[in-house]
Design a protein around this motif. Structure first.
Motif, PDB file in Angstrom:
ATOM      1  N   ALA A 224       0.630  -0.940   0.054  1.00 33.03           N
ATOM      2  CA  ALA A 224       0.045  -0.375   0.145  1.00 33.03           C
ATOM      3  C   ALA A 224       0.439   1.381  -0.113  1.00 33.03           C
ATOM      4  O   ALA A 224       2.141   1.325   0.183  1.00 33.03           O
ATOM      5  CB  ALA A 224      -1.068   0.255   1.508  1.00 33.03           C
ATOM      6  N   ASP A 298      -1.749   7.548  -3.734  1.00 34.31           N
ATOM      7  CA  ASP A 298      -2.271   6.401  -3.403  1.00 34.31           C
ATOM      8  C   ASP A 298      -2.314   5.220  -5.329  1.00 34.31           C
ATOM      9  O   ASP A 298      -1.798   6.190  -5.403  1.00 34.31           O
ATOM     10  CB  ASP A 298      -3.880   7.206  -4.207  1.00 34.31           C
ATOM     11  CG  ASP A 298      -4.976   5.777  -3.747  1.00 34.31           C
ATOM     12  OD1 ASP A 298      -5.158   4.484  -3.341  1.00 34.31           O
ATOM     13  OD2 ASP A 298      -6.310   5.686  -4.418  1.00 34.31           O
ATOM     14  N   GLY A 302      -4.598  -1.328  -0.649  1.00 37.69           N
ATOM     15  CA  GLY A 302      -4.800  -0.197   0.466  1.00 37.69           C
ATOM     16  C   GLY A 302      -6.356   0.704   0.779  1.00 37.69           C
ATOM     17  O   GLY A 302      -6.774   0.966  -0.409  1.00 37.69           O
ATOM     18  N   GLU A 303      -6.429   0.983   1.731  1.00 38.83           N
ATOM     19  CA  GLU A 303      -7.703   2.181   1.673  1.00 38.83           C
ATOM     20  C   GLU A 303      -7.095   3.668   1.147  1.00 38.83           C
ATOM     21  O   GLU A 303      -5.523   4.003   1.145  1.00 38.83           O
ATOM     22  CB  GLU A 303      -7.858   2.657   3.427  1.00 38.83           C
ATOM     23  CG  GLU A 303      -9.410   3.997   3.056  1.00 38.83           C
ATOM     24  CD  GLU A 303      -9.633   4.195   5.121  1.00 38.83           C
ATOM     25  OE1 GLU A 303      -9.873   5.038   5.088  1.00 38.83           O
ATOM     26  OE2 GLU A 303      -8.464   3.365   5.766  1.00 38.83           O
ATOM     27  N   ALA A 304      -7.627   3.700   0.325  1.00 38.85           N
ATOM     28  CA  ALA A 304      -7.694   4.942  -0.752  1.00 38.85           C
ATOM     29  C   ALA A 304      -7.634   6.607   0.141  1.00 38.85           C
ATOM     30  O   ALA A 304      -8.565   6.512   0.859  1.00 38.85           O
ATOM     31  CB  ALA A 304      -8.825   5.122  -1.810  1.00 38.85           C
ATOM     32  N   ALA A 306      -5.339   7.107   2.553  1.00 42.78           N
ATOM     33  CA  ALA A 306      -4.958   6.955   3.737  1.00 42.78           C
ATOM     34  C   ALA A 306      -3.600   7.715   3.648  1.00 42.78           C
ATOM     35  O   ALA A 306      -2.969   8.123   4.876  1.00 42.78           O
ATOM     36  CB  ALA A 306      -4.905   5.571   4.031  1.00 42.78           C
TER      37      ALA A 306
END
Length: 799
Positions: A224, A298, A302-304, A306
């Protein structure tokens, strides 16, 4: 008007005609100009220094000052040689560093140049920080950070790369202005140990870091996105006109995409911004580039969103000064008004000079951004300068003032013949009432003063009380234990002022007694001491004449808060300064500032809103470097086990009071408040005093009596004043109100302007459409259907 370069003809000793003031001033004001100012310089110990100063007209007597003291000429002991507008220092030492000014003298007056600061170059040692291992995903950019030691001027960085010293960017090695080394498209070949060195271009010293960085390049199938530099939010200070690079390096598999935003909006709309790999370049910088920048990385894993980091950018501007004089030829006994318009960031300090000598405040001279000189006489003739200075530069502007005997009304075009007799003596400046003083040097009690004054004996009943003084001091002070109260009397022909009574106390301790001082009529400044840090105080003062105590003037202020030693960032703030004239002191001040969540607000006050709800009111403190985004209120029941409970959150920063409903009758509560910015939330405020919910019966709907309390005023532009206030419903027995009236009044002509209406429970307002360069007395009322309250305290603010 600012003086411009003009004719070189000598000045006539005969005063100009009053009726020809404008054309005459063109000849007077253009006779002298410093065309080349001496420049600040950094030099090594024992090095030579040359300062130049060029004046128009060139045949003007020039002298020099060092740290405010006149140099009689060349000084062999100090090694200073002065010749033809130049000052030469053969070998710089600790006795010859400091602030130099060249002084030009002509028959019309004296002019001082802006100060040139001569400082010693130095390079301190690196701090030992051990060896660090830096990991980066293969194909991404690696960052080797070099924590450069303190250096004056700023040190240049060099890197040891594979047993070779690298002084400039090469191949995939990119040396950034911050001193960091970025390794683009890192591979296994880039693994190894890196060291940096600092080079001072003036002393030519080179010092090598005692710490080292070991780079490890790893291979991964999916990782990520993460920000690897900077490791935490940063504050960057840059001087206007310089270029700025904001570094943002991300790592991940696949390599992440980096995007930038300023104050929440994409930087793609800004024409000046460019990209250097994932770094943001702004060239050149200007005042509108100040703000909060965010870098987001990004890569779809994983979480966008973050991975992000913030930069707080402040663009410092050197001062710019323009100066005007309302009238250039002033008859004796009248007043002269000088206007000095100053721009710059940080806000420049201003010093007024007459004939190159700093002006001090007196009973007839009040230096501020606008200088008012009361009852001028021939001794006031000369050249007046407005000298402005901040951390990144200095500037000055000047005009010439001439005074004339009253009644000199000769026609334009004729020779001015003002007579050969000795001019009459102007009226005395010191005709003030002599008051009997006690042992402390202060006036005796009012009864003694009124009885002792011979002016109070006849017709005392015909005298009206004095008008309220005009308080000039700002409600903001950085001092933790004192406050400088400054005021001026209003023009009043009713009767002479005998003395002033000044009293102050803490706002939060309204039950405390006032601290009272008597001040002589000739004194317009008083230092309030033994104050508590970070506390809100109120001041009331009135002038006494033969009729007794006059109208009251009021101001509120907060003392500065002592810094908390535990709030320390893990990395020194990066200061981008390429100006070698910047003082070491100002750089150290910038380096010591830290970013953090906000400070805890003041202890909240609680008042009844209804039978099951209360109003919680608070005052915020420092924002930690980023604007406060919201507040949250928590409560806790007393005499019952349990933790603090969130009552409400997302309270906008413009609101400093909120209603908390749904409370239980007969239950005791305590409340506390937190502030939030982008770095997190503050510690909780001190808990409020216990509040018992006792219920609320059907009361008569009545007019409020007590008004709000104004806590802050500030002129945000030429025609707008920002106003903030606090209102405690308990002061009106919790009578519901519909809103507030705001009444600004021109301080000079006492004509009401208009009444602004603020409905609801908002506690700030912008008063617009005001007159520029005008002082306003601002007061408020609260209202409901039953009518308006009494007026609040009065705050004075000048556009």
């Amino acid at each position: 008007m600012a003086m411009t370069r003009g004719r070189k003809r000598p000045m006539s000793p005969i005063p100009c005609l009053i009726l020809a003031a404008a054309s005459c001033f063109a000849k007077l004001g253009e006779s002298l100009q410093v065309t080349v100012q001496p420049a600040s310089i950094v030099q090594k110990l024992g090095g030579s220094v040359s300062l130049g100063c060029v004046v128009d007209p060139p045949r003007v007597n020039l002298t020099w000052r060092l740290n405010g003291k006149e140099l009689a000429g060349s000084d062999e002991v100090l090694g200073i040689h002065i010749e033809r507008g130049k000052l030469l220092i053969s070998a710089l030492n600790n006795r010859t560093v400091g602030r130099y000014q060249c002084i030009a003298r002509v028959p019309e007056g004296v002019v001082a140049s802006v100060p040139a600061v001569v400082t010693l170059a130095n390079l301190k040692d690196f701090k030992f920080d051990g060896q660090h291992v830096i990991e980066v995903d293969e194909g991404n950019t690696a960052v080797i950070a070099c924590d450069l030691p303190e250096s004056h001027p700023k040190a240049q960085v060099r890197y040891s790369v594979k047993q070779e010293w690298l002084e400039a960017s090469r191949d995939n090695y990119l040396i950034m202005p911050s001193g960091n080394l970025q390794i683009v498209n890192a591979s296994q070949e880039d693994e190894g140990t890196y060291k940096c060195a600092a080079y001072n271009p003036v002393t030519q010293e080179v010092k090598t870091s005692v710490s080292s960085e070991r780079l490890r390049v790893r291979r991964s199938t999916a990782e990520a996105a993460r920000i690897i530099y900077p490791p935490e939010a940063q504050t960057i200070i840059v001087t206007k006109g310089q270029s700025l690079i904001l570094e943002c390096v991300a790592s991940g598999i696949p390599p992440p995409r980096v995007t930038w935003a300023k104050d929440g909006s994409s930087v793609s709309a800004y024409n000046k911004t460019r990209f250097l790999l994932s770094n943001l370049l702004i060239d050149p910088t200007s005042e509108e580039d100040s703000g909060t920048y965010s870098c987001t990385a990004d890569n779809g894993v994983g979480e966008a969103g973050a991975a992000f980091i913030f930069y707080n950018v402040q663009v410092f501007e050197p001062p710019e000064v323009t100066m005007e004089l309302s009238q250039h030829i002033i008859p004796w006994g009248q007043s002269a008004k000088f206007t000095c318009e100053v721009r710059g960031n940080p806000q420049p300090s201003v010093v007024w000079l007459r004939n190159a000598v700093p002006l001090a405040a007196s009973h007839r001279l009040r230096p501020s951004r606008r200088l008012r000189l009361v009852s001028v006489g021939p001794e006031d003739d000369g050249i007046y300068q407005c000298m402005a200075e901040n951390e990144v530069g200095s500037a000055q502007a000047m005009v010439q003032l001439r005074t004339a005997r009253p009644g000199a009304t000769l026609s334009p075009g004729r020779d001015a013949q003002l007579g050969s007799t000795q001019p009459p003596t102007p009226p005395s400046r010191d005709a003030t009432l002599k008051l009997p003083l006690d042992r402390a040097g202060l006036p005796k009690p009012a009864t003694t003063l009124l009885t002792a004054s011979p002016q109070c004996a006849p017709n005392r009943e015909l005298v009206s009380p004095a008008e309220a003084p005009v308080i000039l001091s700002s409600p903001r002070t950085s001092k933790t234990d004192s406050y400088e109260l400054v005021w001026r009397p209003r023009p009043d022909s009713r009767a002479p002022i005998l003395y002033y009574v000044v009293k102050h106390r803490k706002v939060t301790n309204a039950s405390d007694s006032w601290a009272v001082r008597d001040v002589p009529a000739s004194q317009h400044r008083l230092t309030l001491t033994r104050l508590d840090p970070g506390s809100l105080y109120e001041v009331e003062m009135a002038a006494h004449n033969c009729a007794g105590e006059g109208q009251t003037a009021m101001v509120t202020f907060r003392t500065g808060r002592r810094p908390k030693p535990e709030i320390v960032a893990s990395k020194e703030l990066q200061i981008q300064r390429d100006d070698p004239g910047t003082s070491t002191q100002s750089s150290n001040q910038a380096d010591n500032s830290r970013l953090s969540p906000p400070e805890a607000p003041d202890r909240p006050t609680i008042s009844m809103a209804s039978e099951t709800s209360v109003y919680v009111t608070w005052i915020p403190r420092g924002n930690g470097g980023f604007p406060i985004q919201s507040f949250r209120v928590e409560y806790k029941k007393l005499k019952k086990l349990g933790d603090w409970v969130l009552a409400t959150s997302d309270i906008p920063p413009s609101r400093l009071s909120v209603e908390i409903p749904g409370l239980e009758k007969g239950t005791s509560y305590k409340f506390r408040v937190r502030a939030l910015n982008i770095l997190g939330e503050s510690e909780p405020s001190a808990a409020s005093r216990p509040y018992v919910v006792s219920g609320y019966s059907n009361r008569a709907y009545e007019r409020p009596v007590a008004g709000p309390y104004i806590t802050f005023t500030d002129a945000i532009n030429e025609t707008t004043i920002m106003l903030k206030w606090m209102y405690i419903p308990a002061s009106n027995n919790n009578t519901p109100i519909h809103g507030f009236y705001i009444c600004p009044t021109d301080s000079d002509n006492d004509s009401d302007y208009k009444k602004d209406v603020v409905e609801g429970d908002r506690y700030w307002h912008s008063i617009s459409h005001l007159q520029p360069e005008t002082s306003y007395d601002i007061k408020m009322q609260c209202f409901n259907e039953g009518g308006e309250s009494e007026f609040s305290n009065v705050m004075i603010c000048e556009t």
